[in-house]
Scaffold this active site. Sequence first.
Site, PDB file in Angstrom:
ATOM      1  N   HIS A 108       0.857  -1.187   0.000  1.00 57.34           N
ATOM      2  CA  HIS A 108       0.000   0.000   0.000  1.00 57.34           C
ATOM      3  C   HIS A 108       0.886   1.228   0.000  1.00 57.34           C
ATOM      4  CE1 HIS A 108      -3.772   2.232   0.786  1.00 57.34           C
ATOM      5  NE2 HIS A 108      -2.935   3.094   1.348  1.00 57.34           N
ATOM      6  N   CYS A 109       0.742   2.078  -1.007  1.00 54.06           N
ATOM      7  CA  CYS A 109       1.593   3.253  -1.154  1.00 54.06           C
ATOM      8  C   CYS A 109       0.848   4.480  -0.651  1.00 54.06           C
ATOM      9  CB  CYS A 109       1.997   3.437  -2.615  1.00 54.06           C
ATOM     10  SG  CYS A 109       3.084   4.851  -2.888  1.00 54.06           S
TER      11      CYS A 109
END
Length: 360
Positions: free
Chosen positions: A187-188
């Site tokens: 997850h960025c």
Amino acid sequence: MHLCPTFLLLLLRWVRLHLWVRRWRCSNGNNSRLPTCAQRRWAYLRVMVRSLYYNSLTSSDVIMDSLMEPIFWVVDVLTRWFGPVFVCLVVVLTSSILLIAYVGLLPMVLSTYSPPWIAWHIGYGHWNLVMIIFHYYKAIRTAPGYPPKVKNEVPFVSVCKKCIIPKPARTHHCGICNACVLKMDHHCPWLNNCVGHFNHRYFFCFCLFLTLGCAYCSISGRNLFLDAYSAIESTYQTPPPTYTFRDKMFHKSIIYMWVLTSTVAVALGGLTIWHAVLISRGETSIERHINNKETERNATRGKVYKNPFNYGRLNNWKVFLGVEKRSHWLTRVLLPSGHAPYGNGLTWDIYPIRKDMMPV
């Protein structure tokens, strides 16, 4: 927070029984046996209390995960809340560099450089800018891909404990998005989105072209940075040179641009190289840890573990970039392209394939 009356009653009974047992042992000695009914109640209460924190599958990893669960929850919530802030920060910082380039540097380039150098800077700079904006927008707006929640015939490897739905191969649960993601990488927060099957290429290309753009600004602006830094340092000498307000702002802007782009080029360049290595191996960030554990586990048994999704370095890149013929290296790699990735993310060909799956 209100406690359940049944729990309070059970707790009071346990305390009364514990005190009664202690008095019994003190009056009759530690070796005396309790009545059968008291022994049964005591054994039942001990089992009940131990069942609250113990089971046959408990290990040090389970205990550590349980202790760290509140911290993980806080990090997930903060990341979810600050995701839009990180996106706005990327937009603001990039816009500030563009403002300095167009307002401060472009007029100087047009007035001092030769026509070939002017063509190079304008051509390469705008191509790099278009690639950065396109891939960042697509990485944000493209969903990473989610497994179906209705009954289907897609093969699965496990069932998600949180979503309670079948998980196909390479699918993992994201605590921040609160959903299972196909071929999840991570997850960025800078995208406020998960990196999965359908936007992994956009994320990597954004990192790559942003690194190239920052390196271009850092290398080409090195002499300007040195001149601007010397000009600011000379203001502390006696007598100070006469600089207008515009000159001072120009020097500070050059220093700001060079420091920011150099820092991003180094930090993001390392991340880009790491993801390039993972892509060459046919694995994601999560699968890297899983494959390492499987390799160690098989090594103890005298076996060799092979990643079933590794088709070879060149083929891994072809699959990742969606290159199916020679012209795609130009139209799908060097130019903006919104083509879909290879496969649907639900099923994967884990059997041996040809040495060169795409003749390019």
